[in-house]
Design an enzyme around this catalytic site. Structure first.
Site, PDB file in Angstrom:
ATOM      1  N   HIS A 199       4.579  -5.171 -24.289  1.00  9.00           N
ATOM      2  CA  HIS A 199       5.242  -4.094 -25.021  1.00  9.00           C
ATOM      3  C   HIS A 199       4.252  -3.848 -26.173  1.00  9.00           C
ATOM      4  CE1 HIS A 199       9.774  -4.804 -24.284  1.00  9.00           C
ATOM      5  NE2 HIS A 199       9.011  -4.006 -23.273  1.00  9.00           N
ATOM      6  N   GLU A 442      -3.065   2.089   9.218  1.00 15.35           N
ATOM      7  CA  GLU A 442      -3.905   1.451   8.034  1.00 15.35           C
ATOM      8  C   GLU A 442      -4.429   0.176   8.996  1.00 15.35           C
ATOM      9  OE1 GLU A 442      -1.686   0.121   4.649  1.00 15.35           O
ATOM     10  OE2 GLU A 442       0.106  -0.233   5.722  1.00 15.35           O
ATOM     11  N   ASP A 466      -6.398  -0.923   3.644  1.00 14.43           N
ATOM     12  CA  ASP A 466      -6.304  -1.906   4.610  1.00 14.43           C
ATOM     13  C   ASP A 466      -6.982  -1.552   5.780  1.00 14.43           C
ATOM     14  OD1 ASP A 466      -4.388  -4.041   3.813  1.00 14.43           O
ATOM     15  OD2 ASP A 466      -2.946  -2.667   3.615  1.00 14.43           O
ATOM     16  N   CYS A 513      -3.960   8.206   1.644  1.00 16.50           N
ATOM     17  CA  CYS A 513      -3.222   7.600   0.348  1.00 16.50           C
ATOM     18  C   CYS A 513      -3.917   6.180  -0.173  1.00 16.50           C
ATOM     19  CB  CYS A 513      -1.804   7.363   0.514  1.00 16.50           C
ATOM     20  SG  CYS A 513      -1.307   6.243   1.664  1.00 16.50           S
TER      21      CYS A 513
HETATM   22  C1  PEP Z   1      -3.800   1.162   2.007  1.00 16.89           C
HETATM   23  O1  PEP Z   1      -3.864   0.365   2.431  1.00 16.89           O
HETATM   24  O2  PEP Z   1      -4.722   2.175   1.824  1.00 16.89           O
HETATM   25  C2  PEP Z   1      -2.473   1.814   1.260  1.00 16.89           C
HETATM   26  C3  PEP Z   1      -2.507   2.831   0.602  1.00 16.89           C
HETATM   27  O3  PEP Z   1      -1.497   0.572   1.017  1.00 16.89           O
HETATM   28  P1  PEP Z   1      -1.661  -0.770  -0.205  1.00 16.89           P
HETATM   29  O4  PEP Z   1      -2.979  -0.521  -0.990  1.00 16.89           O
HETATM   30  O5  PEP Z   1      -0.413  -0.704  -0.665  1.00 16.89           O
HETATM   31  O6  PEP Z   1      -1.740  -1.721   0.868  1.00 16.89           O
HETATM   32 MG    MG Z   2      -1.801  -0.826   2.850  1.00 17.79          MG
END
Ligand code: PEP
Ligand code: MG
Length: 590
Positions: A199, A442, A466, A513
């Site tokens: 906080h 992944e 991953d 992502c």
């Molecule tokens: C990834 O594996 O690239 C991914 C976006 O998932 P996380 O990082 O949550 O495993």
């Molecule tokens: Mg992942």
């Protein structure tokens, strides 16, 4: 603590908590511990002691309510809410009843009894192996100190104001301390303890001054009026720097401000290359703090909501209703932009406290995680699917499964989804019947069977974090083999090429992502491969948007064709850097 010889005599490394670079003299703020008297009181005095205690509680409540008002005015509602949890602590019957009992038992003065009980509560909490609860300890400590100060008749602490601007160096700052800091007299705040989510740090961030936390023993290493440079981007503190180092940081500060201006000027513009190729730029949400920041981030939607963060932050498996409220809030808040909700990616690698009562795994990244865990815990999975589906009635929602390795898993998950849909229909609960279901690509296995997976889902999201670790057999979290974790390895490039080609053949869109999408060096490659969308942390949006808007799509495509022919990772990374500096880096000096 790390010492960088080339920067100065003493360089401390902590956790960056609020961005910015500044320099100035230090003010070492040493909070004094209260001295608690100990004496016996007679039985006849007990009722007057209790009265004194109750008056101190009322006085504390009043102070906190006033502080809340001041903080709301100075900092805003979000920061003011911190004091709601302080009021909540004061309402804790256990703390009050136990204090009264302690006095009956011991016949000691009430100040001493309260101090004993508060200490015991703090001790019990600090033994709990949960980051969130441990961070709330600071709040209990803060409230207890206020009650004691009132019992002992101490005056409220004065506002920390200096005639000259200073950098505050403290062991930790309680929210009350931060509330009492006069913004204009403070250049930066650095602390020994704390984490990004405590906080006091949240409040320090709203002072809009650079902040570094987790420095361990800064208060012992820095003395009043030492001259400091604070780098709130990197979490670095330089004590008594040379004029050269000071000049270097002035340059970095100027460059950062220049970048900031560039980023602000494009913040409401679309993510489009110079020749008009549009790429969706979305955000990854990894914790509840990110959700609060969403209204200040201009994006094309949420590309990845890591729901495990909600479970982890609540240290439990939230009920359907609790999950529904959180998802609904996000979906409604983002409407009409899409929100991609990924089902739980939990496992031995991201452990959910002692909720997962199972044996340790030798190889957690290859163990019972993500979709495997959900398919083993069907009721938990169904609860989550119900909550997500119900939220889909409030705005565009996409559903995504993590760590798919085979068609069977996907078919089984979809079957459970259909069952949940039927249950919701039977209960007349609204949801988007056409909700799109996608999967994370992944694992190398998924990358190899894109054509087989495609008929069972509507979109793919490439989890490079991953994918790279599994492909190169290099643990993504192990510093000792970090040199092997190479997004530019030809095996990675070839696999990406294979995924994009197979997905395009099946007409399926791909979002990237993983962290690769947040690294500007790789943007030309990802665009050239045909990424339809990129999803990155909120803080990376401005840089990636600028990168996209500076690129020519035609150049990125040609460059990608060329780089895919390369076989040597050292040459590949050099080519990526050259292309970046020639095409994007130069835009910063124009
Ligand atoms: C990834 O594996 O690239 C991914 C976006 O998932 P996380 O990082 O949550 O495993
Ligand atoms: Mg992942």
């Amino acid at each position: 603590m790390t010492t960088h010889q080339n920067l100065g005599k003493l360089v401390l490394q902590g956790i960056p908590a609020a961005p910015g670079i500044t320099h100035g003299p230090a003010f070492v703020f040493l909070q004094k511990e209260l001295e608690i008297p100990l004496y016996e009181v007679g039985k006849h005095q007990i009722s007057s002691e209790i009265k004194r205690f109750e008056e101190a509680i009322i006085a504390t409540k009043k102070q906190i309510i006033n502080l809340r008002k001041t903080v709301e005015k100075t900092f805003g509602e979000q920061e003011a809410q911190i004091f709601d949890s302080h009021l909540f602590i004061l309402q804790d019957k256990a703390l009050i009843e136990e204090t009264k009992k302690e006095q009956e038992r011991s016949s000691y003065n009430i100040d001493y009894c309260f101090h004993t009980i508060a200490k015991r509560h703090i001790q019990d909490f600090s033994n709990i192996n949960d980051k969130y609860i441990r961070e709330r300890l600071a709040d209990i400590y803060d409230v207890a100190k206020r009650v004691l100060a009132n019992l002992l008749g101490h005056k409220e602490q004065g506002v920390l104001a200096f005639t000259e601007q200073k950098i505050i160096v403290a062991d930790d700052l309680s929210p009350s301390d931060v509330a009492e800091i006069r913004g204009e007299s403070v250049l930066a705040v650095i602390t020994n303890s704390g984490s990004r989510t405590s906080h006091s740090v949240i409040m320090a961030r709203s002072l809009q001054v650079p902040s570094v936390v987790g420095l361990h023993n800064a208060t012992a290493q820095i003395t009043n009026n030492d001259y400091l440079i604070i780098d709130g981007y990197e979490g670095t503190v330089i004590v008594n720097p040379s004029p050269e180092v000071l000049a270097k940081y002035e340059r970095i500060k100027r460059d950062k401000l220049h970048l900031q201006e560039i980023y602000e000027s494009i913040s409401s513009l679309p993510s489009k290359t110079t020749d008009g190729h549009r790429v969706s730029l979305m955000v990854n949400i990894g914790n509840l703090q990110d959700i609060k920041k969403l209204h200040t981030t201009s994006s094309d939607g949420i590309g990845l909501l890591r729901t495990e963060s909600i479970f982890l932050e609540m240290s439990k498996s939230p009920s359907e209703e609790e999950q529904f409220k959180i998802y609904q809030n996000i979906v409604q808040g983002m409407n009409p932009l899409p929100v991609t909700i990924r089902t739980l990616d939990i496992g031995e690698d991201k452990r959910l406290g002692n909720l997962l009562l199972r044996e340790d795994e030798n190889n957690p990244f290859m163990g019972l995680r993500a979709i495997r865990f959900s398919l083993e815990n069907i009721e938990l999975f169904k609860t989550q699917l119900r909550a997500i589906l119900r939220a889909s009635a409030f705005g565009k929602t996409l559903l995504m499964y993590p760590l798919i390795t085979g068609v069977q898993e996907l078919v089984q998950a979809n079957k459970i989804l259909e069952e949940v849909k039927k249950e919701l229909k039977a209960h007349n609960l609204p949801f988007d019947e056409h909700i799109e279901v996608g999967i994370m690509i992944e694992t190398p296995a998924a990358a190899e069977i894109i054509d087989l997976l495609a008929p069972h889902c509507a979109f793919f999201s490439l989890g490079t974090n991953d994918l790279i670790q599994y492909l190169l057999a290099a643990d993504r979290n192990n510093d000792r083999i970090a040199y092997l974790y190479q997004p530019h390895h030809p095996a990675v490039l070839r696999t990406l090429k294979k995924i994009f080609t197979a997905a395009k053949e099946k007409g399926i869109k791909i979002t990237v992502c993983g962290e690769m999408a947040a690294d500007p060096l790789y943007i030309p490659l990802l665009l050239g491969l045909g990424a339809d969308a990129l999803s990155v942390t909120p803080g990376s949006i401005p840089e990636i948007k600028h990168t996209i808007r500076t690129l020519e799509f035609k150049d990125a495509t040609n460059f990608t064709q060329a780089i895919l022919q390369e076989t040597n990772p050292t040459i590949i990374i050099e080519l990526l850097r050259d292309f970046y500096f020639q095409n994007i880096g130069k835009s910063f000096t124009e």
